[in-house]
Motif scaffolding. Structure first.
Motif, short mmCIF file in Angstrom:
data_model
loop_
_atom_site.label_atom_id
_atom_site.label_comp_id
_atom_site.label_asym_id
_atom_site.label_seq_id
_atom_site.Cartn_x
_atom_site.Cartn_y
_atom_site.Cartn_z
N VAL A 8 0.87 -1.18 0.00
CA VAL A 8 0.00 0.00 0.00
C VAL A 8 0.90 1.22 0.00
N GLY A 14 7.25 2.40 -0.42
CA GLY A 14 6.46 1.34 -1.05
C GLY A 14 7.18 0.75 -2.25
N GLY A 46 15.56 14.86 -3.38
CA GLY A 46 16.18 13.73 -4.09
C GLY A 46 17.61 13.53 -3.66
N THR A 167 -6.71 4.24 -6.30
CA THR A 167 -7.39 3.20 -5.50
C THR A 167 -6.99 3.35 -4.03
N VAL A 168 -8.01 3.48 -3.18
CA VAL A 168 -7.75 3.59 -1.74
C VAL A 168 -7.85 2.22 -1.10
N VAL A 169 -6.90 1.86 -0.28
CA VAL A 169 -7.02 0.62 0.50
C VAL A 169 -7.78 0.98 1.78
N ASP A 196 -0.07 9.46 5.96
CA ASP A 196 -1.50 9.20 6.13
C ASP A 196 -1.67 8.19 7.26
N GLY A 325 5.95 20.49 1.29
CA GLY A 325 5.81 19.05 1.40
C GLY A 325 5.60 18.70 2.85
N ALA A 353 13.92 11.07 6.18
CA ALA A 353 15.09 10.55 5.47
C ALA A 353 14.74 9.34 4.60
N SER A 356 16.80 8.47 1.58
CA SER A 356 18.16 8.04 1.95
C SER A 356 18.19 6.66 2.61
C1 FAD Z 1 10.14 18.81 1.20
C2 FAD Z 1 10.78 17.50 1.59
C3 FAD Z 1 12.15 17.32 1.44
C4 FAD Z 1 12.74 16.11 1.78
N1 FAD Z 1 14.04 15.88 1.46
C5 FAD Z 1 14.57 14.65 1.62
C6 FAD Z 1 15.87 14.34 1.13
O1 FAD Z 1 16.52 15.15 0.48
N2 FAD Z 1 16.39 13.13 1.42
C7 FAD Z 1 15.68 12.18 2.07
O2 FAD Z 1 16.19 11.10 2.30
N3 FAD Z 1 14.40 12.41 2.45
C8 FAD Z 1 13.84 13.61 2.24
N4 FAD Z 1 12.56 13.85 2.64
C9 FAD Z 1 11.80 12.78 3.27
C10 FAD Z 1 11.32 11.76 2.25
O3 FAD Z 1 10.82 12.42 1.10
C11 FAD Z 1 10.25 10.87 2.89
O4 FAD Z 1 10.80 10.26 4.06
C12 FAD Z 1 9.79 9.78 1.94
O5 FAD Z 1 9.43 10.33 0.69
C13 FAD Z 1 8.61 9.04 2.52
O6 FAD Z 1 8.23 8.09 1.54
P1 FAD Z 1 6.90 7.26 1.70
O7 FAD Z 1 6.86 6.30 0.57
O8 FAD Z 1 6.82 6.71 3.09
O9 FAD Z 1 5.73 8.35 1.65
P2 FAD Z 1 4.99 9.09 0.44
O10 FAD Z 1 5.91 9.52 -0.60
O11 FAD Z 1 4.12 10.11 1.10
O12 FAD Z 1 4.08 7.97 -0.18
C14 FAD Z 1 3.00 7.37 0.52
C15 FAD Z 1 1.98 6.93 -0.49
O13 FAD Z 1 0.99 6.14 0.16
C16 FAD Z 1 -0.26 6.38 -0.44
N5 FAD Z 1 -1.29 5.95 0.51
C17 FAD Z 1 -1.35 6.21 1.85
N6 FAD Z 1 -2.41 5.59 2.39
C18 FAD Z 1 -3.05 4.92 1.39
C19 FAD Z 1 -4.21 4.09 1.33
N7 FAD Z 1 -4.93 3.79 2.42
N8 FAD Z 1 -4.57 3.58 0.13
C20 FAD Z 1 -3.86 3.86 -0.99
N9 FAD Z 1 -2.75 4.64 -1.00
C21 FAD Z 1 -2.34 5.16 0.19
C22 FAD Z 1 -0.23 7.88 -0.72
O14 FAD Z 1 -1.15 8.21 -1.74
C23 FAD Z 1 1.24 8.09 -1.12
O15 FAD Z 1 1.40 8.03 -2.54
C24 FAD Z 1 11.95 15.06 2.33
C25 FAD Z 1 10.58 15.25 2.51
C26 FAD Z 1 9.99 16.44 2.14
C27 FAD Z 1 8.51 16.61 2.31
#
Ligand code: FAD
Length: 376
Positions: A8, A14, A46, A167-169, A196, A325, A353, A356
């Motif tokens: 998810v 993911g 990035g 699609t929402v889970v 979320d 963000g 992070a 990273s």
């Molecule tokens: C401005 C900014 C700068 C950053 N800079 C850095 C950096 O330079 N280096 C670094 O390492 N980290 C950085 N980070 C942190 C990093 O971006 C995050 O830790 C990372 O992107 C988190 O990834 P994720 O997949 O957990 O979350 P997300 O990218 O938020 O993805 C989660 C996904 O889950 C989906 N989702 C959630 N619940 C459901 C559900 N029930 N059903 C269906 N879909 C669902 C959402 O739609 C979303 O697409 C930064 C963050 C921000 C905001």
């Protein structure tokens, strides 16, 4: 269709989990509520940062993640636009922190540059107050808004991962995953929901006192030259735990509290990275709330640009883009991994992070799920 693993969330955590699953030979489906990547994973710098990550586990995760980024970037055609880091500092207290850092195992791939050497290497960055630079060769940088879609497309084409978007889970009771577009059958589920916290397992996640952290980001026009590396400044030494947890950082923190109180109040520190067209991605600030306001505040951008001018010694080029963000934040941990059921794991990076450390976390989740005794 039957899957061995449903993931998810199609953010970096993911996708990293999907890759680790596919590499183990699992049939994988990724489900996301959005039509295209829209969360923290495409709003970030990035910047895959190794040097400065929290000592021990996070630092190791970052080293492993960088290795996987290298492999994936080559295989998926994702350009690595920059390598390395310059931690450029203006205070003797910062030099003390850097020297203490250099005496640790975390200094692998790092060395200290004198101001004269830094100026020779990049005369376009005069930085008149600079007293030292920690140069690290460990970092790499991708353009997330292009890299994440390419990574997803490559997972589909090269690893046979199925994507179900828009699609929402709504609920999980393995082997059934209940979605807004019907049910999916999967033996194991990895929930990687980013910030979320309310859709799945809200009561369990409620116990972790999670908040959202809001960041302001800017893109500045091409300054007309290439940066030698990503650039950070003294404020980063007070924030990144690999440095900030060292005893030597106490004096620096006291001085920053006096000299840069307003920056600290808004969690401002400096990261500058450069894109293929020469433009600079610059940030950021940190504000914490259950639901932060969605507005970009000029006063905070001004603080970021003020630090840019002080650290680089040049006028900031014109701003050409602004965005905010959010990411998940917890008071007491960098990563949350929870097991609400034997066949389900929830993984949330709670320290900003994820780019990273995500690939290492994905591998950990899959190892854990595969050895949890759940049969496909
Ligand atoms: C401005 C900014 C700068 C950053 N800079 C850095 C950096 O330079 N280096 C670094 O390492 N980290 C950085 N980070 C942190 C990093 O971006 C995050 O830790 C990372 O992107 C988190 O990834 P994720 O997949 O957990 O979350 P997300 O990218 O938020 O993805 C989660 C996904 O889950 C989906 N989702 C959630 N619940 C459901 C559900 N029930 N059903 C269906 N879909 C669902 C959402 O739609 C979303 O697409 C930064 C963050 C921000 C905001």
């Amino acid at each position: 269709m039957q899957f061995d693993l449903a993931v998810v969330g199609a953010g970096i955590v993911g996708l990293a989990t999907a890759l680790a699953g596919a590499r183990r030979g699992l049939r994988v489906i990724v489900i996301d509520r959005d039509a295209q990547a829209n969360g923290a994973s495409v709003r970030n710098f990035g910047f895959v940062t190794v040097t400065g990550q929290e000592r021990a586990t996070m630092w190791q995760r970052a080293r492993r993640t960088r290795e996987v980024w290298r492999e994936v970037a080559e295989a998926a055609g994702i350009p690595v636009l920059q390598t390395g880091l310059w931690m450029s500092v203006r205070r003797q207290e910062s030099v003390d922190v850097l020297e203490a850092f250099m005496a640790t195992e975390m200094a692998a791939g790092c060395r200290l540059l004198s101001p004269a050497e830094a100026r020779r290497r990049c005369p376009q960055l005069p930085a008149p107050d600079r007293v030292a630079v920690l140069e690290s060769t460990m970092e790499l940088r991708v353009e997330s808004r292009e890299a994440i879609p390419r990574l997803a497309a490559w997972l589909a084409s090269a690893h046979g991962v199925t994507f179900m978007r828009n699609t929402v889970v709504r609920n999980i009771a393995t082997p059934t995953v209940y979605t807004s577009r019907g049910n999916v059958q999967a033996a194991r589920v990895a929930v990687c929901p980013g910030d979320d916290f309310n859709a799945l397992y809200p009561e369990r996640l409620g116990a972790y006192a999670l908040k959202r952290c809001k960041l302001q980001m800017l893109r500045l026009a091409d300054p007309g030259f290439r940066l030698p590396a990503a650039i950070m400044s003294d404020l980063g030494l007070g924030r990144y735990r690999g440095y900030a947890d060292l005893e030597a950082s106490a004096a620096l923190k006291s001085r920053l509290a006096v000299e840069q109180a307003e920056h600290l109040q808004h969690g401002v520190h400096l990261i500058v990275v450069q894109s293929a067209d020469g433009s600079l991605v610059v940030g950021d600030s940190h504000h914490y709330a259950a639901t932060p306001d969605p507005f970009s505040h000029e006063q905070i951008d001004a603080l970021i640009l003020d630090e840019f001018g002080a650290a680089l010694g040049i006028e900031p080029p014109p701003t050409i883009e602004r965005w905010i963000g959010t990411y998940a934040s917890a008071p007491d941990r960098s990563v949350l991994i929870d097991a609400p059921e034997p066949s389900v794991r929830v993984a949330i990076v709670t320290c900003g992070a994820g780019a990273s450390t995500g690939f290492a976390i994905g591998e950990e989740l899959i190892t854990d799920l595969v050895y949890s005794g759940v049969s496909a």
